[in-house]
Design a protein around this motif. Structure first.
Motif, PDB file in Angstrom:
ATOM      1  N   UNK A  87      -8.060  -8.320  -0.070  1.00 36.87           N
ATOM      2  CA  UNK A  87      -8.656  -7.203   0.663  1.00 36.87           C
ATOM      3  C   UNK A  87      -7.785  -6.757   1.807  1.00 36.87           C
ATOM      4  N   UNK A  88      -8.382  -6.060   2.765  1.00 36.59           N
ATOM      5  CA  UNK A  88      -7.613  -5.560   3.892  1.00 36.59           C
ATOM      6  C   UNK A  88      -8.489  -4.941   4.950  1.00 36.59           C
ATOM      7  N   UNK A  89      -7.912  -4.009   5.710  1.00 39.32           N
ATOM      8  CA  UNK A  89      -8.602  -3.355   6.815  1.00 39.32           C
ATOM      9  C   UNK A  89      -8.345  -1.857   6.767  1.00 39.32           C
ATOM     10  N   UNK A  90      -9.263  -1.109   7.340  1.00 39.94           N
ATOM     11  CA  UNK A  90      -9.094   0.338   7.491  1.00 39.94           C
ATOM     12  C   UNK A  90      -9.441   0.717   8.922  1.00 39.94           C
ATOM     13  N   UNK A  91      -8.933   1.864   9.319  1.00 43.17           N
ATOM     14  CA  UNK A  91      -9.189   2.386  10.658  1.00 43.17           C
ATOM     15  C   UNK A  91      -9.299   3.901  10.566  1.00 43.17           C
ATOM     16  N   UNK A  92     -10.413   4.452  11.012  1.00 42.14           N
ATOM     17  CA  UNK A  92     -10.576   5.901  11.051  1.00 42.14           C
ATOM     18  C   UNK A  92      -9.822   6.408  12.281  1.00 42.14           C
ATOM     19  N   UNK A  93      -8.945   7.368  12.058  1.00 38.72           N
ATOM     20  CA  UNK A  93      -8.116   7.906  13.139  1.00 38.72           C
ATOM     21  C   UNK A  93      -8.921   8.951  13.892  1.00 38.72           C
ATOM     22  N   UNK A  94      -9.151   8.691  15.165  1.00 40.48           N
ATOM     23  CA  UNK A  94      -9.940   9.584  16.004  1.00 40.48           C
ATOM     24  C   UNK A  94      -9.118  10.774  16.502  1.00 40.48           C
ATOM     25  N   UNK A  95      -7.890  10.509  16.920  1.00 38.62           N
ATOM     26  CA  UNK A  95      -7.050  11.554  17.498  1.00 38.62           C
ATOM     27  C   UNK A  95      -5.708  11.550  16.766  1.00 38.62           C
ATOM     28  N   UNK A  96      -5.517  12.489  15.853  1.00 36.49           N
ATOM     29  CA  UNK A  96      -4.307  12.529  15.036  1.00 36.49           C
ATOM     30  C   UNK A  96      -3.046  12.805  15.854  1.00 36.49           C
ATOM     31  N   UNK A  97      -3.177  13.494  16.983  1.00 34.70           N
ATOM     32  CA  UNK A  97      -2.011  13.796  17.806  1.00 34.70           C
ATOM     33  C   UNK A  97      -1.487  12.541  18.502  1.00 34.70           C
ATOM     34  N   UNK A  98      -2.359  11.596  18.802  1.00 35.62           N
ATOM     35  CA  UNK A  98      -1.952  10.380  19.503  1.00 35.62           C
ATOM     36  C   UNK A  98      -1.639   9.222  18.560  1.00 35.62           C
ATOM     37  N   UNK A  99      -2.117   9.282  17.330  1.00 36.34           N
ATOM     38  CA  UNK A  99      -1.911   8.175  16.388  1.00 36.34           C
ATOM     39  C   UNK A  99      -0.578   8.382  15.660  1.00 36.34           C
ATOM     40  N   UNK A 100       0.358   7.430  15.800  1.00 37.21           N
ATOM     41  CA  UNK A 100       1.669   7.613  15.172  1.00 37.21           C
ATOM     42  C   UNK A 100       1.607   7.469  13.646  1.00 37.21           C
ATOM     43  N   UNK A 101       2.295   8.346  12.939  1.00 36.06           N
ATOM     44  CA  UNK A 101       2.307   8.279  11.483  1.00 36.06           C
ATOM     45  C   UNK A 101       3.056   7.041  10.981  1.00 36.06           C
ATOM     46  N   UNK A 102       3.819   6.396  11.829  1.00 34.00           N
ATOM     47  CA  UNK A 102       4.603   5.211  11.484  1.00 34.00           C
ATOM     48  C   UNK A 102       3.909   3.915  11.930  1.00 34.00           C
ATOM     49  N   UNK A 103       2.618   3.975  12.215  1.00 39.25           N
ATOM     50  CA  UNK A 103       1.865   2.835  12.742  1.00 39.25           C
ATOM     51  C   UNK A 103       2.043   1.578  11.893  1.00 39.25           C
ATOM     52  N   UNK A 104       1.920   1.692  10.585  1.00 41.53           N
ATOM     53  CA  UNK A 104       2.031   0.531   9.700  1.00 41.53           C
ATOM     54  C   UNK A 104       3.392  -0.117   9.738  1.00 41.53           C
ATOM     55  N   UNK A 105       4.426   0.694   9.841  1.00 45.37           N
ATOM     56  CA  UNK A 105       5.782   0.155   9.875  1.00 45.37           C
ATOM     57  C   UNK A 105       6.050  -0.605  11.170  1.00 45.37           C
ATOM     58  N   UNK A 106       5.516  -0.103  12.263  1.00 44.16           N
ATOM     59  CA  UNK A 106       5.669  -0.802  13.544  1.00 44.16           C
ATOM     60  C   UNK A 106       4.940  -2.138  13.489  1.00 44.16           C
TER      61      UNK A 106
END
Length: 113
Positions: A87-106
């Motif tokens: 399994x895994x985890x999910x997160x609903x993104x509240x603010x797309x401007x502040x959430x980096x598209x590279x979050x998983x890679x970091x």
């Protein structure tokens, strides 16, 4: 294939800008097995520390007993990570401007260090 090489897989999914009909990004990253065992701990911590402090949606959605389509309301942007059969985890993104598209890679970089 990865199991024969004693590797684990981490699957990253980022779905942002759903109203503009942009596609999502789905990545498969092989990791050494000992790092793959630790990855859920690091991703859980990273997700809990991400995005807005006062969110409308749950910060962390456990996907061990359900599918992403059942866990995240349709039309909302989200990030999810899956650790293969566990399994895994999910997160609903509240603010797309502040959430980096590279979050998983970091977050993967932290696991690898």
């Amino acid at each position: 294939m990865f199991e024969s090489q004693e590797l684990d897989c981490v699957f990253l999914e980022t779905h942002m800008n759903p109203k503009r009909h942009l596609h999502m990004v789905y990545e498969c990253v092989p990791l050494p097995r000992e790092l793959g065992d630790m990855a859920p701990i690091y991703f859980k911590k990273a997700i809990m520390e991400s995005d807005e402090e006062w969110a409308m949606n749950k910060k962390l959605v456990d996907l061990s007993s359900r599918d992403i389509r059942q866990a995240v309301p349709r039309g909302l942007p989200y990030f999810s990570v899956d650790f293969g059969l566990q399994g895994g985890f999910a997160h609903v993104i509240e603010n797309e401007q502040k959430f980096p598209h590279y979050f998983g890679k970091v977050s993967l970089t932290v696991v690898l260090l």
